[in-house]
Design an enzyme around this catalytic site. Structure first.
Site, mmCIF file in Angstrom:
data_model
loop_
_atom_site.group_PDB
_atom_site.id
_atom_site.type_symbol
_atom_site.label_atom_id
_atom_site.label_comp_id
_atom_site.label_asym_id
_atom_site.label_seq_id
_atom_site.Cartn_x
_atom_site.Cartn_y
_atom_site.Cartn_z
ATOM 1 N N LYS A 126 12.032 -8.626 23.245
ATOM 2 C CA LYS A 126 12.432 -7.442 24.014
ATOM 3 C C LYS A 126 12.795 -7.833 25.442
ATOM 4 C CE LYS A 126 9.788 -4.286 21.176
ATOM 5 N NZ LYS A 126 8.544 -3.585 20.894
ATOM 6 N N GLN A 161 3.168 -2.085 23.991
ATOM 7 C CA GLN A 161 3.291 -2.692 22.661
ATOM 8 C C GLN A 161 2.073 -2.338 21.802
ATOM 9 O OE1 GLN A 161 6.004 -4.547 21.541
ATOM 10 N NE2 GLN A 161 4.978 -4.437 19.555
ATOM 11 N N ASP A 213 9.940 4.675 23.852
ATOM 12 C CA ASP A 213 9.578 4.568 22.436
ATOM 13 C C ASP A 213 9.640 5.928 21.753
ATOM 14 O OD1 ASP A 213 9.184 2.127 21.262
ATOM 15 O OD2 ASP A 213 7.109 1.894 21.960
#
Ligand code: NAD
Length: 294
Positions: free
Chosen positions: A52, A96, A119
């Site tokens: 990422k 994460q 997200d």
């Protein structure tokens, strides 16, 4: 032969679009920034986070990396999230998952500013998705829709079947298909007669985490198959990655995503796109990346 939906190529196009938009924003003095938070040493998470960060920088966005030890407390993590919420250089925050067991993931996700929730897991964005009022859309479902858009002209009235009801894939992808006026059936581990339900599908999205679950005779000729599954299975001395669909039996499908190289590459590309969208919305600049109607 089923047409292959080239996720790797389509994701490269999304990353290029993000990079072009970053150049345009830079002329206005804006550099969209993504903060990635990793707690602990989970090997898979480390690989995802590295990837990422690399792709964020390659697209010309600012990357902020925050690593906390596995022993970090809930309060330390919440403090970090709060400080990122108020950091004006940060447009997107990604924590994460999975987090260590002693941390309540829901509390952490709820603490993220919904405008920076790239997200799309914050309850505000979940609500916006289900009411069809914009908001940030979770990356993997957004990627699935972008792949479908390359092979579907008109969704209205198509029968869509989703296998899997997780909050990160199954439910949001079902909401997106519903917004497009598909007739959507969501199935899961307790569904009865799954093959018969799948046989009715014009569009099938599978996110079960069950290698080879969907067999060739479940698929109507011409149906479009999006395989979200990523499963590592033993192969000789080593292992390989397969999806949830028995790919070799899908010759009669209309179009299908391969695994790897289908949905997988779209997820990070969509994360970058969400970061630019979040930046444009939060900083109230006009751009090509205004939130898509769901
Ligand atoms: P999850 O475990 O949270 O949910 C799985 C869902 O599938 C559940 O709703 C369960 O009821 C259903 N299910 C499981 N086995 C089934 C079966 N035999 N029949 C019918 N339904 C069944 O999983 P998830 O997080 O949604 O991920 C699903 C898969 O997608 C995994 O393989 C994961 O690795 C993959 N994934 C890929 C990406 C990507 O970027 N491509 C992103 C997220 C998840």
């Amino acid at each position: 032969m089923a047409a292959l939906i080239d996720g790797a190529g389509i994701a490269a196009g999304v990353r290029q679009r993000v990079a072009d938009e970053a150049v345009r924003l830079a002329r206005q003095g804006i550099v969209p920034g993504l903060a990635v938070v990793l707690v602990g040493e989970d090997p898979a998470s480390q690989i995802y986070v590295r990837s990422k960060i690399r792709q964020t920088k390659a697209a010309g966005l600012a990357s902020f990396e925050h690593r906390l030890p596995a022993t970090a407390t809930q309060e330390e993590l919440l403090d970090l999230v709060r400080s990122l919420n108020t950091d004006d250089r940060v447009d997107g925050i990604l924590v994460q998952l999975p987090l260590p067991r002693h941390i309540d993931s829901d509390r952490v996700l709820d603490a993220i500013d919904p405008l920076k929730d790239v997200d799309g897991f914050h309850p505000v964005n979940v609500g916006r998705l289900s009411s069809g009022t914009g908001g940030l859309i979770p990356c993997t479902p957004l990627g699935c829709m972008m792949l479908l858009d390359t092979v579907v002209d008109d969704y209205r009235g198509l029968k869509a079947v989703v296998i899997g009801k997780s909050n990160i894939v199954g439910k949001p992808v079902a909401m997106l298909l519903l917004e497009r006026e598909c007739t959507v059936t969501v199935t899961h581990i307790a569904t009865r007669n799954l093959p018969d339900i799948v046989r009715t599908a014009d569009i099938l999205v599978v996110a079960a985490g069950a290698p080879g679950l969907v067999r060739g005779d479940w698929i109507r000729p011409g149906a479009i198959v999006i395989d979200v599954g990523i499963n590592r299975i033993p192969d000789g001395e080593g292992s390989r990655i397969v999806g949830d669909v028995a790919f070799d039996e899908m010759g009669h499908a209309g179009a299908i995503t391969p695994v790897p190289g289908g949905v997988g590459p779209m997820t990070i590309a969509c994360l970058l796109e969400n970061t630019v969208r979040a930046a444009e919305r939060r900083r109230a600049v006009a751009g090509d990346f205004q939130p898509v109607p769901a």
